[in-house]
Motif scaffolding. Structure first.
Motif, short mmCIF file in Angstrom:
data_model
loop_
_atom_site.label_atom_id
_atom_site.label_comp_id
_atom_site.label_asym_id
_atom_site.label_seq_id
_atom_site.Cartn_x
_atom_site.Cartn_y
_atom_site.Cartn_z
N VAL A 91 0.68 -1.08 0.03
CA VAL A 91 -0.08 -0.10 -0.16
C VAL A 91 0.78 1.13 0.00
N THR A 92 1.89 1.32 0.75
CA THR A 92 2.79 2.46 0.89
C THR A 92 3.29 2.54 -0.44
N LEU A 93 3.93 1.58 -1.26
CA LEU A 93 4.51 1.71 -2.55
C LEU A 93 3.52 2.02 -3.63
N THR A 94 2.23 1.72 -3.46
CA THR A 94 1.45 2.07 -4.39
C THR A 94 1.03 3.71 -4.31
N VAL A 150 9.65 0.40 -8.98
CA VAL A 150 8.91 -1.10 -9.48
C VAL A 150 10.05 -2.10 -9.69
N ASN A 151 10.80 -1.65 -10.36
CA ASN A 151 12.02 -2.72 -10.58
C ASN A 151 12.78 -3.08 -9.13
N SER A 152 12.41 -2.57 -8.01
CA SER A 152 13.33 -2.91 -6.84
C SER A 152 12.29 -3.42 -5.85
N ILE A 153 10.86 -3.79 -6.26
CA ILE A 153 9.90 -4.25 -5.10
C ILE A 153 10.69 -5.59 -4.48
N ARG A 154 10.85 -6.37 -5.51
CA ARG A 154 11.28 -7.91 -5.49
C ARG A 154 12.64 -7.89 -4.36
N GLU A 205 -1.66 -3.34 -8.59
CA GLU A 205 -1.85 -2.05 -8.07
C GLU A 205 -0.69 -0.95 -8.55
N HIS A 206 0.44 -1.86 -8.56
CA HIS A 206 1.65 -1.13 -8.72
C HIS A 206 1.97 -0.62 -10.30
N TYR A 207 1.66 -1.63 -11.13
CA TYR A 207 1.86 -1.46 -12.63
C TYR A 207 0.82 -0.32 -12.98
N PRO A 208 -0.36 -0.41 -12.70
CA PRO A 208 -1.16 0.97 -13.21
C PRO A 208 -0.54 2.31 -12.80
N CYS A 209 -0.27 2.34 -11.73
CA CYS A 209 0.78 3.87 -11.29
C CYS A 209 1.97 3.94 -12.37
N LEU A 210 2.73 2.98 -12.67
CA LEU A 210 3.68 2.92 -13.65
C LEU A 210 3.28 3.21 -15.15
#
Length: 187
Positions: free
Chosen positions: A28-31, A50-54, A64-69
């Motif tokens: 949620v924080t990252l979104t 996005v590239n560093s989430i893993r 939820e993350h990809y739509p933001c990008l």
């Protein structure tokens, strides 16, 4: 708090303070921070997150993350990159974020990207009036009156209605509702 700050740079400052104090960010924080990056046009920072989430946060990037990008890329005019990301999402059977690509495309009035996004939106949400209204507005902004008229006819034919917005205000301890019914114009 990051989400509340939204487009304000305080959201970005708060995120940096969280990292400095070793506070563990969750999905949620990252979104929320990705949405802030999107509205601040910070492309490299959004890609980096996005590239560093893993590796940095120990979970998988989600729908939820990809739509933001995608929104971030399309807002700054990187439509090919946004479409490439949408297509890569399809390959891993993740629902592509057509709505946000439409939002970003509409900012730059990129009709081709809008129409691709809308085809996804109509397939996913055929009775959601806002999708049709957004496309109509984009056509009108480009002077494409026949296309706008065609969309308005479809709105009427499908008998779509947009949910009216409302606001609440507290005056003297009493809540008052302000609302307005939105009507579609049809020429």
């Amino acid at each position: 708090m990051i989400s509340c700050f939204g487009v304000h740079y305080e959201a970005l400052n708060l995120f940096e303070k969280m990292k400095d104090s070793r506070f563990e960010s969750n999905s949620v924080t990252l979104t929320a921070i990705l949405a802030s990056y999107s509205h601040s046009d910070l492309v490299n920072e959004g890609k980096k997150i996005v590239n560093s989430i893993r590796s940095s946060y120990s979970f998988e990037p989600s729908v939820e993350h990809y739509p933001c990008l995608v929104d971030l890329l399309s807002r700054v005019g990187c439509f090919e990159d946004a479409l490439e990301l949408i297509n890569s999402m399809k390959k891993v059977k993740m629902v592509p974020p057509a709505g946000v690509s439409l939002a970003g495309s509409s900012v730059y009035k990129n009709i081709e990207t809008c129409e691709i996004a809308v085809s996804h939106l109509f397939a996913m949400e055929p009775a959601y009036a806002s999708n049709y209204i957004a496309l109509c507005s984009i056509y009108e902004s480009r002077g494409m009156w026949k296309d706008a008229y065609r969309v308005r006819l479809k709105i009427r034919r499908l008998r779509l209605d947009k949910t009216p917005g409302c606001s609440w205000i507290l005056i003297g301890g009493e809540t008052h509702t302000l609302s307005r019914k939105l009507e579609f114009l049809c020429w």
